[in-house]
Every structure is written in C-alpha cells, then in structure tokens.
Design an enzyme around this catalytic site. Structure first.
Site, PDB file in Angstrom:
ATOM      1  N   HIS A  62      -0.842  -5.949   1.019  1.00 18.94           N
ATOM      2  CA  HIS A  62      -0.357  -6.126  -0.345  1.00 18.94           C
ATOM      3  C   HIS A  62       1.128  -6.465  -0.342  1.00 18.94           C
ATOM      4  CE1 HIS A  62      -3.414  -2.678  -1.143  1.00 18.94           C
ATOM      5  NE2 HIS A  62      -4.034  -3.837  -1.209  1.00 18.94           N
ATOM      6  N   TYR A 132       5.770   6.029  -1.092  1.00 14.69           N
ATOM      7  CA  TYR A 132       6.441   4.749  -1.290  1.00 14.69           C
ATOM      8  C   TYR A 132       7.576   4.946  -2.287  1.00 14.69           C
ATOM      9  CZ  TYR A 132       1.691   3.100  -0.070  1.00 14.69           C
ATOM     10  OH  TYR A 132       0.468   2.898   0.515  1.00 14.69           O
TER      11      TYR A 132
END
Length: 196
Positions: A62, A132
């Site tokens: 991604h 993240y």
C-alpha cells in the site's frame, strides 16, 4: 539511535540504542530533530494507526497518492513481522526495488517511509501489532495497492502456504497494471523537495 538511508532514496531504517537494567530495557523510538536532520524532511504526526494481525497475515503493498508527500514511521510493538518497503515512485532510480526488515519490539527498529514508498508485511506471530505514525490524515480513495505476490516484485516472503489476505489486497493489480493506471506517484529528486 542510528538512522541509515536504505537503497531506496529517502527511505530509512532507524536502529535505537538500548539501555538495559534489571527492569528490562528502554530506548528512544524517534526524535523529531534527529529524524529531520538525517532525512532532510519535516515529519509531524497527523494520525496514528495500529493493525493487529494473526500469524500468516499478509498486508499490502500500500501507498498513498494523496497527499503525495505523506510519510510514515512504522514499528512493530508486539509480536514480529517481516516488513517490506517497495519503491513505487515512477522515475525513481530504485523503482520496483525493495528493502526487507524483520521488525519486533525487542530490537525496536523503525522504518521511515517517504511518500511513494509502498509498505507490506507478513505477520510471523499471532497478535502481531504494527504501529504507524503518519504525517497526513487518511483520505478516502487515496490508497494505491499493488499485489504483494506479483512475480515482477519478487518479494521473498518465504511462504509455505497461502497467506491470509483481505479481498482488496488479493485483487490488487500487478506493478505493471498499477503503472498503466497512472495512479502511482512520481519520483521527486531530493534537491527538488521542500526541505525544512
């Protein structure tokens, strides 16, 4: 901590210095001033995400195309993963190449991915939790996906059976199809980037 640029321009591996005593250990996971001086890019956290995966789960590849400069700082805070950074920036000298890193909380290694670097990982244990720190908030429809099992990428997953994947990841286009779609980000040489 040591911040080393990888073979993917602008992508870094951050290796912390551990301080150990009878309680366990401590380390700085990131420091704004050091990250900015080493990468030459300003990193301000705008969103924090966590993913929890069962063993054998494969997530990615991604990246975002909006905003094009969206960057991330990735760590594994529980369990362990096999992590891949993949250069998806059209025109990059390392386009299509990857960097593989085993991430776990014991080592505390983090990865800094600038905009246009794709991300994928394989959970090596049940409950693997990936954190993240993102420089941009999520924009619906801005994610670009590439098939993590695309033979052209040839990512060495070491799979012994089929991985657990989302329907979206399993249906992701090949690298060639993603290039043809025109949605992959373009590479900007470091000297042309807005620096702090």
């Amino acid at each position: 901590m040591r911040i080393d640029e990888t073979v993917l321009p602008g992508a870094y591996r951050i290796v912390p210095d551990r301080i150990e005593d009878e309680r366990g250990h401590f380390y700085e996971a990131a420091r704004h001033s050091l990250l900015t001086s080493e990468t030459g890019m300003e990193f301000t956290v705008r969103q924090v995400n966590n993913s929890v995966s069962r063993r054998g789960t494969l997530r990615g590849v991604h990246c975002n195309d909006v905003p094009p400069d969206a960057s991330k700082l990735v760590t594994c805070v529980r369990g362990s993963i096999l992590d891949f950074m993949v250069d998806l920036r059209v025109g990059s000298p390392s386009f299509g190449r990857h960097v593989m890193t085993r991430l776990d909380p014991a080592d505390g290694i983090a990865l800094y991915l600038p905009g246009g670097i794709g991300h994928a990982f394989l959970a090596l244990e049940d409950g693997a939790c990936v954190n993240y720190l993102l420089s941009a908030e999520y924009v619906p429809g801005a994610m670009v996906d590439v098939d993590a099992l695309d033979p052209e990428l040839a990512l060495p997953w070491g799979l012994t059976g089929p991985p657990v994947r989302s329907a979206k990841d399993a249906a992701a286009p090949s690298l060639a199809e993603a290039v043809a779609s025109g949605r992959l980000p373009r590479y900007t040489p470091p000297e042309e980037l807005n620096r702090p």
